[in-house]
Every structure is written in C-alpha cells, then in structure tokens.
Design an enzyme around this catalytic site. Structure first.
Site, PDB file in Angstrom:
ATOM      1  N   ALA B  49       0.852  -1.185   0.000  1.00 13.39           N
ATOM      2  CA  ALA B  49       0.000   0.000   0.000  1.00 13.39           C
ATOM      3  C   ALA B  49       0.888   1.235   0.000  1.00 13.39           C
ATOM      4  O   ALA B  49       1.948   1.216   0.612  1.00 13.39           O
ATOM      5  CB  ALA B  49      -0.886  -0.006   1.238  1.00 13.39           C
ATOM      6  N   THR B  50       0.457   2.270  -0.715  1.00  9.25           N
ATOM      7  CA  THR B  50       1.321   3.445  -0.831  1.00  9.25           C
ATOM      8  C   THR B  50       0.571   4.749  -0.610  1.00  9.25           C
ATOM      9  O   THR B  50      -0.630   4.823  -0.791  1.00  9.25           O
ATOM     10  CB  THR B  50       1.949   3.517  -2.237  1.00  9.25           C
ATOM     11  OG1 THR B  50       0.938   3.244  -3.172  1.00  9.25           O
ATOM     12  CG2 THR B  50       3.075   2.534  -2.377  1.00  9.25           C
ATOM     13  N   THR B  51       1.301   5.731  -0.284  1.00 11.50           N
ATOM     14  CA  THR B  51       0.924   7.145  -0.173  1.00 11.50           C
ATOM     15  C   THR B  51      -0.313   7.469   0.678  1.00 11.50           C
ATOM     16  O   THR B  51      -1.466   7.305   0.253  1.00 11.50           O
ATOM     17  CB  THR B  51       0.761   7.823  -1.557  1.00 11.50           C
ATOM     18  OG1 THR B  51       1.874   7.433  -2.365  1.00 11.50           O
ATOM     19  CG2 THR B  51       0.796   9.328  -1.409  1.00 11.50           C
ATOM     20  N   ASP B  66      -4.707   6.947  -1.180  1.00 11.60           N
ATOM     21  CA  ASP B  66      -5.151   6.545  -2.514  1.00 11.60           C
ATOM     22  C   ASP B  66      -5.673   5.114  -2.441  1.00 11.60           C
ATOM     23  O   ASP B  66      -5.712   4.512  -1.371  1.00 11.60           O
ATOM     24  CB  ASP B  66      -3.999   6.674  -3.512  1.00 11.60           C
ATOM     25  CG  ASP B  66      -2.944   5.610  -3.300  1.00 11.60           C
ATOM     26  OD1 ASP B  66      -2.434   5.514  -2.174  1.00 11.60           O
ATOM     27  OD2 ASP B  66      -2.634   4.851  -4.240  1.00 11.60           O
TER      28      ASP B  66
END
Lengths: 243, 272
Positions: B49-51, B66
């Site tokens: 998972a990112t940002t 996101d």
C-alpha cells in the site's frame, strides 16, 4: 488430631446458597428491560464511577448486583472473552449466549469447588434487530442460567419490584417510558409489606441503554451508551421530551 | 502466599488486549508470522500500500489515502482502503506491506476499544501513539525481511483541543509532525504539493481539496500510487477528525474535488 465433622452435600450447598443470597440482598436492585427502541438497564447506584452496568461488546451489555470486586472481575473477564473472540473470528461471532454459558460455567465451578461462592447475580443482555431477537440471560451465584423475555429484576427484594414493574412495563414503550417504569418500580424494593420509598433522583441512579440500530442513529456498531444525569433528569419528568 | 496475591494484582492491572493475547495465544498476533530466511524482496511477495497524506486544519486533522495496492510492477488492487478510524477521535493510515498493516490496524482498533471498556475511559492521544509504536516495534523482524509497515496516526487531543499528527519508523520510533506529513512511495511528491498548498487555518472543505490535490500529484509521478479513477468512479478515502469525532468524507464531495482538479489541469494544458 481433631475429628473432621461430617456435613451432607445437601447441607453444604444450602449453606453456601444462603450465604450468597444474604450477600446479594444487601445491595440495591437492578432492572434490565426490553422496549421498542432497545434494551434499557437501570440500577440504583450512588457512585458515579463504580459501575454496576457495563459494555461488553457491540450489542452486548452487562449488569450485576452483589459484591463489587467479584462482579467487576467477571465483567473484565467477559470483555476479554468477547474481544479475543471478535479478534480471532469476526465481530458478528460474539454472542450473548456464548458469553452467558462461559459465565455459568465459571460461577458453577466457584460455587461447588471454592471455599466461598461468588455473592453476585448477573445479567447479560444482547439487543437484536427487533424485540423478539433480544436476549436477556440471568445468571445466579450457583451457575444457574435462565433466558428471560421482557424484563428481569435482580437483587435482594426482586419479587416486590417485579410485581410493581408488571403493571408499568409494556413492549411498546420508548426508552423514556421504560426507564420511568423501572425507576418507579425500584421504589418498592423494601418488600411487599413496606411503604414505597420517595421518588428516586438521577443522582442515585445509573442508567445505560443498548440502541436497537446504533449504526443509523449514531454511526457506530457499538450499541451501548450511558445516559447522563442531565439526560436522565429530562426523561424522568413524565412529559419530558423523549431522547 | 504474598507472591500469589501480587500476581493477581498484576493480572488485574493489565488493560492491554495485545499483552493479554500475547500471553494466551501468541500465534494470533501479526508479529508472530515468520517470512523465512530469504533476502529482502517483500515488494514482489505481497501487495504493498502506498501514499498516505495527512494535514491539520482549523479545529482538527485530516488523513487521506489513494486506492492502489501493487505487487512488484502489477496493480494488485484498485479498491484497497488504507485509512481507517482507530476509535472515535483518531484515524490511522498505513503504507507498506498491506496484509501485515491491515492486521496491525485491526489489533490496534481492538486494543483501544478494550482499554476503553476495561477502564471506563478513553486512552490519551499520546498513549494511543505509544501503543501503536510498540506494535510497529514488534514487527521489526518482519520489516527486516522486507515486510515493513509504516503508519501515520492522527487524532484530536481532547484535553488540548487540537488535532495532532504522528509518524513512525520501522523500529517503532515515534515522531510528532507539525502542519502536515506524508508516507509511502509517492510521499516525496505529495509532500512537495502539501508545502505549496497548505496554509494555516484551512477550512475543512479546503483541507479536503488540498489532500486530494496532493494525492493527485503523487499519482502523477509515482506509478505505485493510484490517481482519481473517473472510469470506475473511485476516489481517495478521506477522514477528518475534530471535536465531534472522526468522520468519513462522502464520495460525492471527493468526486467533486477530484473532478475540479482534473478540469483545472486540463484547462491549463501543461505537460508537467
């Protein structure tokens, strides 16, 4: 060497039950009742912080009479049981039936095996989507368990309060009406032959509710909510606004 | 039997769910897993998972994430949610190894609720941040094998009446952040956007727009971050926390904010 006296099992159990009943009778009564909006829990309790009513899980509440340290340890054990179960399986797998049978086993084991039985009486209440799906379990000091419908009263002089509540409670009541009926009935706990006590104020009461649909009304799955003294004052005035 | 009496008090004094489950059933803890002795390659092994971006505004704090999870160069999910309410007055966003992060989130939610029920009162905001730090520290062996979890924690401090923001490193180091912060692979780009867009005393609506725009910038330059998806009508997950509690911003508001940004950028017709 001293000779051990023989005591029959019947006598032993009877003595223990009498002892536990005496301990429970010293405290004031607690009423748990189903109504249209959910389940209301009403206790006479002058302390604002030492609770007789508590939250166990999303739709499950706990009520107790008797010795504080004993029922408090049972309440905490119940919270641990529910949280472990909900964490290992899923939140919907935590039920009042499961919790009540664990309580029944612990109380039964303590009653027969320990030197002193617990001087407590418990109620485990689970609110359902409709009143027919509500569960109210009553557990006594010896591990007996009963599945009640409508309402239960626990404590020393419960019979007199039950008599008073029978004429005042009905299934269509909202929280305000149900709580007023319970508070009014608690005045009769002096026994069948004594005069009812004066009106009970919010200062000496502890009231909590389990909302039937907390997700739509409050945006949370946790149905348990304590009713504050100010809110209770409004509810206890007969034509006060509903909550 | 003074020893036994002392032990009883010790047991009764513990209000931590994770301590209790560590004693009763340690295998149920997220940190109990062992990824084996291979070299660090967690990015290809499990979805990431990112940002996450978070910023303070007048009267509270906001967190947004996101919707993309990646596994190496593959998009593993377009629907994943990375921001969660931890309790009534705090939210948690996760970047890193998704499976472990989701388990830590669940454990953290139960931990806070358990404390609240046992004690009859809520944990302080600093207490919550410290508990989360301890859970991240417990995950350090897995982080060294490439399965790191880096959360962002934001909440409303009910005694000081302000929104506060905490970041963490994989060793459980806890750092209080001012104004705004971002974690994850797109965070460098989101951070640049936040620096330009953030102002003191933003209103809640403006704060939502700033968060969505900074995620847009992160998605623009980082392939592991998903932008607003107008085809599938997928928007970021945004929570605000203020004196009234945590609230999820409705889809419609986010759709409007995202479409506004897309429109303004199309109009200007710029390349970068």
């Amino acid at each position: 060497m001293t000779q051990q006296f023989y005591v029959s099992p019947e006598q032993l159990m009877k003595d223990r039950a009498d002892f536990a009943r005496k301990g429970i009778a010293r405290g004031r009564s607690v009423v748990v009742l189903s109504c249209r909006e959910g389940i209301a829990l009403v206790a006479e309790n002058p302390s604002p912080s030492l609770h007789k009513l508590g939250e166990i899980y999303d739709r499950i509440a706990f009520a107790a009479v008797g010795k504080y340290n004993e029922f408090e340890s049972l309440r905490q054990a119940g919270v641990r049981y529910a949280d472990v179960r909900g964490y290992s399986y899923d939140r919907e797998d935590v039920t009042a039936r499961g919790l009540a049978s664990v309580y029944a086993q612990s109380l039964g084991a303590v009653f027969t095996a320990e030197s002193k039985p617990f001087e407590v009486e418990l109620a485990v209440a689970e609110v359902g989507a409709s009143m027919t799906q509500d569960h109210i379990y009553r557990l006594t000091f010896d591990g007996s368990i009963a599945d009640e419908t409508g309402f239960i009263v626990m404590g020393g002089q419960a019979d007199a309060v039950v008599e008073a509540l029978k004429g005042r409670w009905n299934a269509d009541q909202d929280f305000g009406e149900g709580i007023r009926a319970a508070v009014d009935s608690l005045r009769y706990d002096g026994g069948p032959n004594s005069e009812p006590r004066a009106h009970l104020g919010s200062q000496t009461l502890e009231v909590a509710v389990l909302d039937r649909s907390p997700l739509t009304t409050r945006g949370t799955v946790r149905a348990f909510r304590r009713v504050s003294n100010q809110e209770l004052d409004v509810m206890l005035t007969p034509d006060g606004a509903a909550l | 039997m003074p020893e036994d009496a002392a032990a009883t008090i010790g047991r009764a004094a513990s209000t931590s769910f994770s301590d209790y489950i560590a004693a009763q059933n340690p295998a149920a803890l997220p940190s109990a897993r062992n990824a084996g002795n291979h070299a660090a390659g967690g990015a290809d092994l499990a979805p990431h998972a990112t940002t996450i971006v978070s910023l303070t505004y007048a009267g509270g704090v906001l967190m947004a994430g996101d919707r993309r999870a990646t596994m190496g160069n593959i998009i593993a999910s377009r629907h994943i949610e990375k921001v969660f309410p931890a309790d009534m007055f705090s939210v948690l966003g996760i970047a890193g190894s998704a499976g472990i992060a989701l388990d830590i989130t669940r454990l953290f939610q139960v931990e806070l609720e358990h404390y609240e029920k046992i004690e009859g009162t809520r944990m302080s905001l600093d207490g919550k941040a410290n508990r989360l730090a301890a859970m991240i520290r417990a995950n350090l062996p897995l982080a060294l094998q490439g399965l790191a979890v880096v959360p962002l924690f934001a909440g409303f401090d009910t005694t000081r009446r302000i929104g506060r923001l905490f970041s963490f490193d994989v060793t459980g180091g806890r750092y209080e952040e001012q104004e705004h912060h971002s974690v994850g692979s797109g965070s460098v780009f989101a951070r640049g956007a936040l620096k330009k867009l953030w102002k003191p005393n933003l209103g809640e609506d403006e704060a939502v727009k700033v968060a969505v725009e900074s995620l847009y910038d992160a998605a623009d330059d980082d392939s592991a971050t998903g932008g607003p998806d107008v085809v599938r009508q997928l928007w970021p997950v945004v929570y605000t926390v203020n004196g009234a509690g945590a609230r999820r911003i409705p889809e419609r508001t986010l759709a409007e904010a995202a479409e506004e940004i897309i429109a303004s950028r199309s109009v200007s017709g710029r390349e970068a």
